[in-house]
Design a protein around this motif. Structure first.
Motif, PDB file in Angstrom:
ATOM      1  N   LEU A 209     -28.731  77.286 -40.080  1.00 13.89           N
ATOM      2  CA  LEU A 209     -27.810  77.460 -38.953  1.00 13.89           C
ATOM      3  C   LEU A 209     -28.423  76.941 -37.653  1.00 13.89           C
ATOM      4  CD1 LEU A 209     -25.082  78.554 -38.058  1.00 13.89           C
ATOM      5  CD2 LEU A 209     -26.164  80.784 -37.718  1.00 13.89           C
ATOM      6  N   ASP A 210     -29.700  77.202 -37.447  1.00 11.48           N
ATOM      7  CA  ASP A 210     -30.378  76.692 -36.252  1.00 11.48           C
ATOM      8  C   ASP A 210     -30.416  75.171 -36.253  1.00 11.48           C
ATOM      9  OD1 ASP A 210     -30.804  79.234 -35.349  1.00 11.48           O
ATOM     10  OD2 ASP A 210     -32.877  79.374 -36.075  1.00 11.48           O
ATOM     11  N   GLY A 211     -30.661  74.585 -37.435  1.00 13.78           N
ATOM     12  CA  GLY A 211     -30.672  73.125 -37.536  1.00 13.78           C
ATOM     13  C   GLY A 211     -29.312  72.530 -37.220  1.00 13.78           C
ATOM     14  N   LEU A 212     -28.269  73.167 -37.715  1.00 10.65           N
ATOM     15  CA  LEU A 212     -26.914  72.696 -37.449  1.00 10.65           C
ATOM     16  C   LEU A 212     -26.595  72.762 -35.959  1.00 10.65           C
ATOM     17  CD1 LEU A 212     -24.152  71.819 -38.659  1.00 10.65           C
ATOM     18  CD2 LEU A 212     -23.580  74.249 -38.842  1.00 10.65           C
TER      19      LEU A 212
ATOM     20  N   SER B  67     -28.700  72.733 -33.510  1.00 12.96           N
ATOM     21  CA  SER B  67     -29.546  71.781 -32.783  1.00 12.96           C
ATOM     22  C   SER B  67     -28.956  70.375 -32.830  1.00 12.96           C
ATOM     23  CB  SER B  67     -30.965  71.766 -33.371  1.00 12.96           C
ATOM     24  OG  SER B  67     -31.585  73.013 -33.229  1.00 12.96           O
ATOM     25  N   VAL B  68     -28.466  69.981 -34.002  1.00 15.97           N
ATOM     26  CA  VAL B  68     -27.870  68.645 -34.140  1.00 15.97           C
ATOM     27  C   VAL B  68     -26.610  68.534 -33.289  1.00 15.97           C
ATOM     28  CG1 VAL B  68     -26.782  67.028 -35.757  1.00 15.97           C
ATOM     29  CG2 VAL B  68     -28.840  68.273 -36.438  1.00 15.97           C
ATOM     30  N   ILE B  69     -25.765  69.565 -33.334  1.00 16.19           N
ATOM     31  CA  ILE B  69     -24.530  69.545 -32.539  1.00 16.19           C
ATOM     32  C   ILE B  69     -24.858  69.463 -31.048  1.00 16.19           C
ATOM     33  CG2 ILE B  69     -22.487  70.860 -31.881  1.00 16.19           C
ATOM     34  CD1 ILE B  69     -22.488  72.039 -34.723  1.00 16.19           C
ATOM     35  N   ALA B  70     -25.797  70.311 -30.601  1.00 14.51           N
ATOM     36  CA  ALA B  70     -26.158  70.326 -29.180  1.00 14.51           C
ATOM     37  C   ALA B  70     -26.755  68.986 -28.755  1.00 14.51           C
ATOM     38  CB  ALA B  70     -27.153  71.458 -28.915  1.00 14.51           C
TER      39      ALA B  70
ATOM     40  N   PRO C 180     -32.095  70.012 -44.360  1.00 14.33           N
ATOM     41  CA  PRO C 180     -31.349  69.193 -45.333  1.00 14.33           C
ATOM     42  C   PRO C 180     -30.499  68.138 -44.639  1.00 14.33           C
ATOM     43  CG  PRO C 180     -31.146  71.544 -45.828  1.00 14.33           C
ATOM     44  CD  PRO C 180     -31.804  71.447 -44.487  1.00 14.33           C
ATOM     45  N   LEU C 181     -30.431  66.961 -45.246  1.00 15.56           N
ATOM     46  CA  LEU C 181     -29.648  65.880 -44.651  1.00 15.56           C
ATOM     47  C   LEU C 181     -28.182  66.282 -44.496  1.00 15.56           C
ATOM     48  CD1 LEU C 181     -29.470  62.979 -43.614  1.00 15.56           C
ATOM     49  CD2 LEU C 181     -29.184  62.213 -45.985  1.00 15.56           C
ATOM     50  N   GLY C 182     -27.665  67.052 -45.436  1.00 13.87           N
ATOM     51  CA  GLY C 182     -26.273  67.479 -45.357  1.00 13.87           C
ATOM     52  C   GLY C 182     -25.991  68.285 -44.101  1.00 13.87           C
ATOM     53  N   VAL C 183     -26.936  69.120 -43.688  1.00 13.48           N
ATOM     54  CA  VAL C 183     -26.767  69.912 -42.468  1.00 13.48           C
ATOM     55  C   VAL C 183     -26.709  68.996 -41.255  1.00 13.48           C
ATOM     56  CG1 VAL C 183     -27.867  71.624 -40.978  1.00 13.48           C
ATOM     57  CG2 VAL C 183     -27.867  71.942 -43.455  1.00 13.48           C
TER      58      VAL C 183
ATOM     59  N   LYS D 190     -23.462  66.260 -37.013  1.00 14.15           N
ATOM     60  CA  LYS D 190     -23.016  65.063 -36.304  1.00 14.15           C
ATOM     61  C   LYS D 190     -21.504  64.907 -36.395  1.00 14.15           C
ATOM     62  CE  LYS D 190     -25.514  61.365 -36.183  1.00 14.15           C
ATOM     63  NZ  LYS D 190     -26.033  61.490 -34.811  1.00 14.15           N
ATOM     64  N   MET D 191     -20.917  65.258 -37.534  1.00 12.39           N
ATOM     65  CA  MET D 191     -19.459  65.186 -37.684  1.00 12.39           C
ATOM     66  C   MET D 191     -18.757  66.198 -36.787  1.00 12.39           C
ATOM     67  SD  MET D 191     -19.063  64.645 -41.791  1.00 12.39           S
ATOM     68  CE  MET D 191     -19.298  63.040 -42.565  1.00 12.39           C
TER      69      MET D 191
END
Length: 226
Positions: free
Chosen positions: A6-9, A11-14, A94-97, A102-103
């Motif tokens: 969840l933190d990784g997700l 971070s990518v969005i932010a 994970p790459l999927g996260v 990004k999507m």
């Protein structure tokens, strides 16, 4: 979902949202395109209310679809060019996260603004209030599908010369069901009928895309670096 994922997700969005705010011109391009296309139609076909109401669902949805496509090529291009995407491939997350993040960020700067702007533009076509509500609801369900499917196309054309044209050829046929069901939902309500069947089919497309698109995008990104 554990806290690390969840933190990784988040971070990518932010990160992607911050980068988008630094390129405000790119973000505004598709919104300006959307406004111009939708506004030109009433000027071109005349002010006949019945004609405008009949044309409105298709015009608004086609314009939203084309506007969303303008930003698809940039979904992975900048990260690919500066090597960031290569680091993402070997990241602890994970790459999927990363792909999902990004999507989601792409939808927040493309699909969500279009959704919020659409009912204002729909007033030009004399759409009733219930049809405007349905328009917003159909775009809320449908535009994430455009980002998910578009992400697959963006990954498949990554680094390809003339990738913009190829991207359009790949994703436009897959966007057609979203266009049909989204515009159909608004048209049904404008005609005094229920939009539930069309919205249900849009929801099914969203559910399928959420499962298939991230996996397909990850596979395409790995192929791009092989």
């Amino acid at each position: 979902m554990n806290y690390g994922v969840l933190d990784g997700l988040q971070s990518v969005i932010a990160r992607d949202l911050r980068l988008s705010m630094r390129r405000r011109g790119d973000v505004l391009n598709h919104l300006v395109f959307f406004v111009i296309v939708v506004t030109l139609f009433p000027l071109g076909v005349g002010a006949e209310p019945n004609l405008l109401r009949a044309m409105a669902p298709g015009i608004l949805w086609v314009a939203a679809l084309l506007a969303a496509m303008l930003s698809l090529q940039r979904l992975f291009a900048a990260d690919y060019a500066d090597g960031t995407l290569e680091q993402m491939l070997i990241s602890a997350h994970p790459l999927g996260v990363i792909v999902v993040g990004k999507m989601v960020a792409h939808w927040m700067v493309s699909g969500l603004p279009l959704t919020l702007l659409a009912p204002v533009l729909g007033l030009q076509f004399d759409l009733p209030q219930q049809a405007l509500v349905t328009l917003v609801l159909s775009l809320l369900i449908g535009t994430p599908v455009l980002s998910l499917i578009g992400g697959v196309g963006a990954a498949l054309t990554l680094g390809v010369r003339g990738g913009g044209v190829l991207l359009a050829l790949l994703v436009l046929p897959l966007f057609v069901p979203v266009l049909i069901f989204g515009a159909g939902a608004v048209a049904e309500v404008a005609g005094g009928m229920s939009a539930a069947p069309h919205l249900s089919l849009l929801g099914a497309l969203l559910a399928i895309s959420c499962v298939v698109a991230p996996w397909a995008t990850c596979a395409a990104l790995r192929v791009a670096y092989d």
